[in-house]
Design a protein around this motif. Structure first.
Motif, PDB file in Angstrom:
ATOM      1  N   ARG A  94       0.867  -1.186   0.000  1.00 45.80           N
ATOM      2  CA  ARG A  94       0.000   0.000   0.000  1.00 45.80           C
ATOM      3  C   ARG A  94       0.902   1.233   0.000  1.00 45.80           C
ATOM      4  NH1 ARG A  94      -3.497   0.837   4.416  1.00 45.80           N
ATOM      5  NH2 ARG A  94      -2.204  -0.368   5.838  1.00 45.80           N
ATOM      6  N   ASN A  95       0.805   2.047  -1.033  1.00 45.29           N
ATOM      7  CA  ASN A  95       1.696   3.210  -1.113  1.00 45.29           C
ATOM      8  C   ASN A  95       1.051   4.431  -1.766  1.00 45.29           C
ATOM      9  OD1 ASN A  95       1.555   2.314  -3.737  1.00 45.29           O
ATOM     10  ND2 ASN A  95       3.754   2.078  -4.039  1.00 45.29           N
ATOM     11  N   ILE A  96      -0.289   4.409  -1.951  1.00 45.80           N
ATOM     12  CA  ILE A  96      -0.987   5.538  -2.567  1.00 45.80           C
ATOM     13  C   ILE A  96      -1.786   6.262  -1.481  1.00 45.80           C
ATOM     14  CG2 ILE A  96      -2.606   6.274  -4.350  1.00 45.80           C
ATOM     15  CD1 ILE A  96      -1.959   3.615  -5.802  1.00 45.80           C
ATOM     16  N   HIS A  97      -1.480   7.524  -1.293  1.00 44.54           N
ATOM     17  CA  HIS A  97      -2.000   8.319  -0.174  1.00 44.54           C
ATOM     18  C   HIS A  97      -3.399   8.850  -0.490  1.00 44.54           C
ATOM     19  CE1 HIS A  97      -1.910  12.006   2.499  1.00 44.54           C
ATOM     20  NE2 HIS A  97      -1.539  11.054   3.338  1.00 44.54           N
ATOM     21  N   LEU A  98      -4.344   8.678   0.435  1.00 41.09           N
ATOM     22  CA  LEU A  98      -5.757   8.943   0.160  1.00 41.09           C
ATOM     23  C   LEU A  98      -6.294  10.223   0.778  1.00 41.09           C
ATOM     24  CD1 LEU A  98      -7.024   5.287   0.646  1.00 41.09           C
ATOM     25  CD2 LEU A  98      -6.737   6.496  -1.526  1.00 41.09           C
ATOM     26  N   GLY A  99      -5.449  10.976   1.473  1.00 37.72           N
ATOM     27  CA  GLY A  99      -5.899  12.229   2.062  1.00 37.72           C
ATOM     28  C   GLY A  99      -5.000  13.374   1.643  1.00 37.72           C
ATOM     29  N   ILE A 100      -5.207  14.516   2.280  1.00 40.03           N
ATOM     30  CA  ILE A 100      -4.296  15.647   2.150  1.00 40.03           C
ATOM     31  C   ILE A 100      -3.547  15.774   3.466  1.00 40.03           C
ATOM     32  CG2 ILE A 100      -4.296  18.181   2.333  1.00 40.03           C
ATOM     33  CD1 ILE A 100      -5.880  18.402  -0.106  1.00 40.03           C
ATOM     34  N   ASP A 101      -2.245  15.995   3.383  1.00 40.71           N
ATOM     35  CA  ASP A 101      -1.431  16.282   4.564  1.00 40.71           C
ATOM     36  C   ASP A 101      -1.200  17.780   4.662  1.00 40.71           C
ATOM     37  OD1 ASP A 101      -1.101  13.646   5.388  1.00 40.71           O
ATOM     38  OD2 ASP A 101       0.688  13.348   4.167  1.00 40.71           O
ATOM     39  N   LEU A 102      -1.299  18.293   5.882  1.00 38.67           N
ATOM     40  CA  LEU A 102      -0.980  19.685   6.161  1.00 38.67           C
ATOM     41  C   LEU A 102       0.143  19.683   7.192  1.00 38.67           C
ATOM     42  CD1 LEU A 102      -4.691  20.232   6.329  1.00 38.67           C
ATOM     43  CD2 LEU A 102      -3.377  21.830   4.977  1.00 38.67           C
ATOM     44  N   TRP A 103       1.336  20.101   6.775  1.00 38.83           N
ATOM     45  CA  TRP A 103       2.536  20.019   7.600  1.00 38.83           C
ATOM     46  C   TRP A 103       2.730  21.327   8.346  1.00 38.83           C
ATOM     47  CZ3 TRP A 103       4.921  15.222   7.362  1.00 38.83           C
ATOM     48  CH2 TRP A 103       4.513  14.402   6.306  1.00 38.83           C
ATOM     49  N   SER A 104       2.714  21.251   9.676  1.00 38.81           N
ATOM     50  CA  SER A 104       2.868  22.426  10.517  1.00 38.81           C
ATOM     51  C   SER A 104       3.559  21.997  11.800  1.00 38.81           C
ATOM     52  CB  SER A 104       1.495  23.059  10.797  1.00 38.81           C
ATOM     53  OG  SER A 104       1.626  24.312  11.410  1.00 38.81           O
ATOM     54  N   GLU A 105       3.621  22.875  12.790  1.00 44.02           N
ATOM     55  CA  GLU A 105       4.357  22.566  14.019  1.00 44.02           C
ATOM     56  C   GLU A 105       3.527  21.715  14.971  1.00 44.02           C
ATOM     57  OE1 GLU A 105       5.660  26.175  15.800  1.00 44.02           O
ATOM     58  OE2 GLU A 105       6.828  26.802  14.049  1.00 44.02           O
ATOM     59  N   ALA A 106       4.193  20.863  15.743  1.00 39.31           N
ATOM     60  CA  ALA A 106       3.517  20.103  16.801  1.00 39.31           C
ATOM     61  C   ALA A 106       2.834  21.084  17.746  1.00 39.31           C
ATOM     62  CB  ALA A 106       4.523  19.242  17.557  1.00 39.31           C
ATOM     63  N   GLY A 107       1.637  20.725  18.178  1.00 38.07           N
ATOM     64  CA  GLY A 107       0.875  21.603  19.063  1.00 38.07           C
ATOM     65  C   GLY A 107      -0.043  22.553  18.335  1.00 38.07           C
ATOM     66  N   SER A 108       0.092  22.647  16.995  1.00 39.63           N
ATOM     67  CA  SER A 108      -0.810  23.514  16.223  1.00 39.63           C
ATOM     68  C   SER A 108      -2.248  23.043  16.392  1.00 39.63           C
ATOM     69  CB  SER A 108      -0.450  23.484  14.739  1.00 39.63           C
ATOM     70  OG  SER A 108       0.849  23.995  14.513  1.00 39.63           O
ATOM     71  N   ALA A 109      -3.151  23.992  16.557  1.00 33.00           N
ATOM     72  CA  ALA A 109      -4.563  23.651  16.756  1.00 33.00           C
ATOM     73  C   ALA A 109      -5.192  23.168  15.457  1.00 33.00           C
ATOM     74  CB  ALA A 109      -5.312  24.854  17.297  1.00 33.00           C
ATOM     75  N   VAL A 110      -6.102  22.206  15.590  1.00 34.49           N
ATOM     76  CA  VAL A 110      -6.868  21.659  14.472  1.00 34.49           C
ATOM     77  C   VAL A 110      -8.337  21.984  14.728  1.00 34.49           C
ATOM     78  CG1 VAL A 110      -7.548  19.550  13.250  1.00 34.49           C
ATOM     79  CG2 VAL A 110      -5.194  19.825  14.091  1.00 34.49           C
ATOM     80  N   PHE A 111      -9.019  22.490  13.700  1.00 31.98           N
ATOM     81  CA  PHE A 111     -10.394  22.956  13.852  1.00 31.98           C
ATOM     82  C   PHE A 111     -11.342  22.158  12.961  1.00 31.98           C
ATOM     83  CE2 PHE A 111      -7.515  26.431  14.765  1.00 31.98           C
ATOM     84  CZ  PHE A 111      -8.003  26.920  15.978  1.00 31.98           C
ATOM     85  N   ALA A 112     -12.586  22.019  13.433  1.00 33.41           N
ATOM     86  CA  ALA A 112     -13.607  21.344  12.626  1.00 33.41           C
ATOM     87  C   ALA A 112     -13.977  22.240  11.449  1.00 33.41           C
ATOM     88  CB  ALA A 112     -14.839  21.060  13.479  1.00 33.41           C
ATOM     89  N   PRO A 113     -13.866  21.729  10.208  1.00 33.44           N
ATOM     90  CA  PRO A 113     -14.207  22.559   9.049  1.00 33.44           C
ATOM     91  C   PRO A 113     -15.703  22.712   8.846  1.00 33.44           C
ATOM     92  CG  PRO A 113     -13.593  20.364   8.330  1.00 33.44           C
ATOM     93  CD  PRO A 113     -13.389  20.391   9.821  1.00 33.44           C
ATOM     94  N   LEU A 114     -16.481  21.807   9.447  1.00 34.60           N
ATOM     95  CA  LEU A 114     -17.940  21.788   9.327  1.00 34.60           C
ATOM     96  C   LEU A 114     -18.546  21.321  10.641  1.00 34.60           C
ATOM     97  CD1 LEU A 114     -18.092  19.864   5.928  1.00 34.60           C
ATOM     98  CD2 LEU A 114     -18.787  22.253   6.221  1.00 34.60           C
ATOM     99  N   ASP A 115     -19.817  21.616  10.853  1.00 30.76           N
ATOM    100  CA  ASP A 115     -20.521  21.037  11.996  1.00 30.76           C
ATOM    101  C   ASP A 115     -20.447  19.511  11.889  1.00 30.76           C
ATOM    102  OD1 ASP A 115     -21.212  23.648  12.456  1.00 30.76           O
ATOM    103  OD2 ASP A 115     -23.370  23.373  12.150  1.00 30.76           O
ATOM    104  N   GLY A 116     -20.276  18.851  13.024  1.00 27.61           N
ATOM    105  CA  GLY A 116     -20.243  17.393  13.007  1.00 27.61           C
ATOM    106  C   GLY A 116     -20.287  16.829  14.403  1.00 27.61           C
TER     107      GLY A 116
END
Length: 228
Positions: A94-116
């Protein structure tokens, strides 16, 4: 809903870009990053070392006067050769990547893009795996689908409950470091999933060539939401 219809539906959810990282970072501070096997520069980098790969990514971000590097949807990557999680004996790699990676610093906040609401969460602790992972379920009109957030910090799951709701823009968690995120430079793996297929707290983020058509239909490009 057919795959092309689902992609159109996702694209039409918002005419504006949806954010999973700090909204104060403008789109012009995001730089594309190629981690595919066709990137000759990577042949000079020990991609099995999270530290050396992290240095390469940090320099790429700095050289482009950016704050975040992104990309990877349907990239064929050699980085997974280091882990038996993706290369089990007598099975196709398995070597085909199925998402998008966003490379940033450890500890960076991640936010919900939509209600869920929280569908499930789990620490996928295999070497090279997601580490702490959260899956949200979204219901828009008559359409239900899921978003997966991989490589988070352990703290992101500490007080989480299944069914817990998040509004668009709520903080979902933070990025983990290499000690907990499967041994990668800090980043978010964002993936859209139409049919969760009974998975809980996990879903394949990398597939084989044989299975590509199925996963491409079930996991459309997250950039339909991010619009980077």
């Amino acid at each position: 809903m057919q795959p092309h219809e689902f992609s159109q539906f996702l694209n039409q959810i918002s005419s504006e870009a949806l954010f999973v990282l700090d909204t104060s970072i403008p789109k012009e501070k995001y730089v594309p990053l190629d981690l595919s096997e066709s990137n000759g520069d990577l042949k000079k980098v020990d991609v099995s070392s999270s530290e050396k790969l992290g240095t390469y990514i940090s320099e790429h971000i700095k050289n482009h006067n950016a704050l975040v590097a992104y990309g990877g949807y349907l990239e064929v990557r050699t980085i997974y050769q280091r882990s038996i999680h993706f290369n089990k004996q007598n099975t196709e790699a398995r070597n085909i990547h199925l998402g998008i990676d966003l490379w940033s610093e450890a500890g960076s906040a991640v936010f919900a893009p939509l209600d869920g609401e929280v569908h499930s969460f789990k620490n996928n602790a295999n070497y090279g795996d997601y580490g702490p992972t959260i899956i949200l379920k979204h219901q828009i009109e008559d359409e239900a689908f899921y978003t997966l957030y991989g490589h988070l910090s352990l703290e992101s799951m500490a007080k989480l409950k299944i069914g817990q709701t998040f509004k668009q823009g709520d903080c979902l968690g933070t990025l983990g470091d290499a000690k907990v995120n499967g041994d990668y430079p800090p980043h978010l793996h964002l993936q859209i999933i139409k049919d969760i297929q009974g998975f809980m707290g996990d879903y394949p983020g990398v597939c084989s060539q044989t299975d590509l058509e199925f996963y491409k239909a079930n996991c459309p490009n997250p950039n339909l939401l991010l619009k980077l």
